[in-house]
Write an enzyme that holds these catalytic residues in place. Sequence first.
Site, mmCIF file in Angstrom:
data_model
loop_
_atom_site.group_PDB
_atom_site.id
_atom_site.type_symbol
_atom_site.label_atom_id
_atom_site.label_comp_id
_atom_site.label_asym_id
_atom_site.label_seq_id
_atom_site.Cartn_x
_atom_site.Cartn_y
_atom_site.Cartn_z
ATOM 1 N N TYR A 288 0.849 -1.191 0.000
ATOM 2 C CA TYR A 288 0.000 0.000 0.000
ATOM 3 C C TYR A 288 0.884 1.241 0.000
ATOM 4 C CZ TYR A 288 -3.573 -3.327 1.690
ATOM 5 O OH TYR A 288 -4.418 -4.397 1.850
ATOM 6 N N SER B 115 -13.187 -5.240 2.526
ATOM 7 C CA SER B 115 -14.269 -4.668 1.713
ATOM 8 C C SER B 115 -15.645 -5.141 2.178
ATOM 9 C CB SER B 115 -14.071 -4.984 0.222
ATOM 10 O OG SER B 115 -12.911 -4.380 -0.280
ATOM 11 N N PRO B 116 -15.916 -5.112 3.501
ATOM 12 C CA PRO B 116 -17.229 -5.553 3.984
ATOM 13 C C PRO B 116 -18.357 -4.610 3.573
ATOM 14 C CG PRO B 116 -16.002 -4.534 5.771
ATOM 15 C CD PRO B 116 -15.057 -4.641 4.611
ATOM 16 N N ARG C 107 -16.571 -2.097 -1.123
ATOM 17 C CA ARG C 107 -15.778 -0.957 -1.595
ATOM 18 C C ARG C 107 -16.593 0.341 -1.567
ATOM 19 N NH1 ARG C 107 -13.933 -5.290 -4.235
ATOM 20 N NH2 ARG C 107 -11.741 -5.720 -3.803
#
Length: 329
Positions: free
Chosen positions: A59, A206-207, A210
Amino acid sequence: MTLPTRTLGTSAPLTVSALGLGCMGMSEFYGAPDEQSGIDTIHRALDLGVTFLDTADMYGPFTNERLVGKAIAGRRDQVQLATKFGNERLPDGTRLGINGSPEYVRAACDASLERLGVDHIDLYYQHRVDKSVPIEETVGAMKELVDAGKVRFLGLSEASAETIRRAHSVHPITALQTEYSLFTRDLEDEILPVIRELGIGLVPYSPLGRGILTGAITSEPGEGDSRSTPYFPRFQGENLAANLTLVDRVKAIAQQKGVTPGQLALAWVLAQGDDVAPIPGTKRVRYLEENVGAADIALSPDDLAALSTAVPREAVRGARYGDMSSIDM
């Protein structure tokens, strides 16, 4: 405020806050990076009891680990710190591919420890499975890190059921991180039964799909947002229009319950089991505070059934990635 805790894994258990914080978007992918806003959000998260922080070396690349390290300085003992290796990148962002070689595992861990400014990582994941390296060799090198005290617990990300079994036979795997939400439920078929059989916790990324399940997205994301690219088909054209129709149904249920759509979507993930600890990502304090509110929402069987009816698995349009070749299937 103290959030409830959950335990990931049984043979190698790690207790974490029930809701974690994905830090990726503070440095890349969702618009311009904002280091100070990210640090403020992490500080607020710790104050609210969100102590399970998730980052990765890729990242930024590399800048997110430095940001997280700066934010937790002086508060390390409050944090369950997770990071990942395996998506190899150069400092200029060039992607070199997936690397699971033992030599790279060792070098990546040492580099992450230095950037984070810590002497150990609580949960160290293989970010993507390197299909050219036997998983036994990769996890064997990860086990060495545990033996050396550099890492406490091991995890995998986006691994298949077969890979999980093979990895777990080398060293207990504490958690699997993979995408899971009302919009992404394919892991329920094979992967979820296997990790529960083996006593491995689930960390959904990504619950909120997104961000689409928050209800804040009403049109295609703008320039500089990775969701605007073909890599995320669910946010393109007719797919997006169809998916927003599903979101409208979630909004309607949320309104009936007096909560936000995002809180409802997170509450659904939390309701999938006490071995599940989602890591919604944000770089804004106000969204963090909204997400934390999901921990107080109790969903009845009727609520869960209504959400499954509102968002049938087969109704979501578009693959979760435009290129699924990096996913171990």
